[in-house]
Design a protein around this motif. Structure first.
Motif, PDB file in Angstrom:
ATOM      1  N   ASP A  40      -6.212  -2.737   3.821  1.00 31.11           N
ATOM      2  CA  ASP A  40      -6.269  -1.472   3.083  1.00 31.11           C
ATOM      3  C   ASP A  40      -5.466  -1.507   1.790  1.00 31.11           C
ATOM      4  N   ILE A  41      -4.627  -2.514   1.630  1.00 31.41           N
ATOM      5  CA  ILE A  41      -3.781  -2.601   0.439  1.00 31.41           C
ATOM      6  C   ILE A  41      -4.479  -3.475  -0.592  1.00 31.41           C
ATOM      7  N   ALA A  42      -4.778  -2.882  -1.714  1.00 34.60           N
ATOM      8  CA  ALA A  42      -5.479  -3.595  -2.780  1.00 34.60           C
ATOM      9  C   ALA A  42      -4.505  -4.460  -3.572  1.00 34.60           C
ATOM     10  N   ASP A  43      -5.062  -5.464  -4.247  1.00 36.95           N
ATOM     11  CA  ASP A  43      -4.249  -6.220  -5.194  1.00 36.95           C
ATOM     12  C   ASP A  43      -3.770  -5.249  -6.262  1.00 36.95           C
ATOM     13  N   HIS A  44      -2.527  -5.379  -6.621  1.00 36.99           N
ATOM     14  CA  HIS A  44      -1.966  -4.485  -7.630  1.00 36.99           C
ATOM     15  C   HIS A  44      -1.371  -5.348  -8.740  1.00 36.99           C
ATOM     16  N   PRO A  45      -1.835  -5.166  -9.971  1.00 33.94           N
ATOM     17  CA  PRO A  45      -1.418  -6.061 -11.055  1.00 33.94           C
ATOM     18  C   PRO A  45       0.088  -6.049 -11.327  1.00 33.94           C
TER      19      PRO A  45
ATOM     20  N   LEU B  28      10.379  -0.800   7.381  1.00 33.53           N
ATOM     21  CA  LEU B  28       9.950  -1.425   6.140  1.00 33.53           C
ATOM     22  C   LEU B  28       8.717  -0.697   5.621  1.00 33.53           C
ATOM     23  N   THR B  29       8.735  -0.437   4.336  1.00 37.18           N
ATOM     24  CA  THR B  29       7.657   0.307   3.700  1.00 37.18           C
ATOM     25  C   THR B  29       7.261  -0.405   2.409  1.00 37.18           C
ATOM     26  N   VAL B  30       5.966  -0.420   2.116  1.00 39.87           N
ATOM     27  CA  VAL B  30       5.446  -1.089   0.926  1.00 39.87           C
ATOM     28  C   VAL B  30       5.010  -0.032  -0.084  1.00 39.87           C
ATOM     29  N   TYR B  31       5.414  -0.258  -1.320  1.00 40.54           N
ATOM     30  CA  TYR B  31       5.026   0.599  -2.444  1.00 40.54           C
ATOM     31  C   TYR B  31       4.362  -0.259  -3.509  1.00 40.54           C
ATOM     32  N   TYR B  32       3.398   0.307  -4.227  1.00 43.56           N
ATOM     33  CA  TYR B  32       2.928  -0.341  -5.441  1.00 43.56           C
ATOM     34  C   TYR B  32       4.016  -0.113  -6.482  1.00 43.56           C
ATOM     35  N   LYS B  33       4.294  -1.120  -7.297  1.00 46.51           N
ATOM     36  CA  LYS B  33       5.278  -0.931  -8.363  1.00 46.51           C
ATOM     37  C   LYS B  33       4.778   0.155  -9.307  1.00 46.51           C
TER      38      LYS B  33
END
Length: 109
Positions: free
Chosen positions: A42-47, A59-64
């Protein structure tokens, strides 16, 4: 004779417990890997990359560049080694999706 029998029984019990505990540990590792694979799709590549931080003790993931999490893991911060925990509390910068998956797999094991 009785003493030797007691030793053999004790050894068998220890061996059985070791097998059970090893099986439980492997099941947890596979469950973590399955969970990551299932939800990382569900997590897309983020440039700009990603941040791994702590939120509510996990632990949590954020897009920059974004304020809201894209992925809340089931990896408790308390389960990490001291240096890993400190890194997560500061925030770990990740450049690619593959590096993110590898980091979460490593921290989750």
């Amino acid at each position: 004779m009785r003493h030797r029998t007691l030793k053999l029984i004790s050894l068998a019990v220890i061996f059985a417990v070791a097998i059970v505990m090893g099986s439980v540990a492997l099941a947890q590792i596979y469950a973590t890997d399955d969970y990551l694979v299932e939800h990382m799709a569900d997590i897309a590549d983020h440039p700009e990359g990603y941040w791994v931080r702590s939120r509510d003790g996990y632990l949590t993931v954020y897009y920059k560049g974004r304020r809201y999490p894209v992925f809340n893991s089931r990896i408790p911060l308390a389960s990490l080694r001291g240096s890993d925990r400190a890194d997560v509390e500061r925030g770990i910068s990740i450049a690619t999706r593959q590096e993110l998956i590898e980091l979460l797999e490593d921290l989750g094991s």
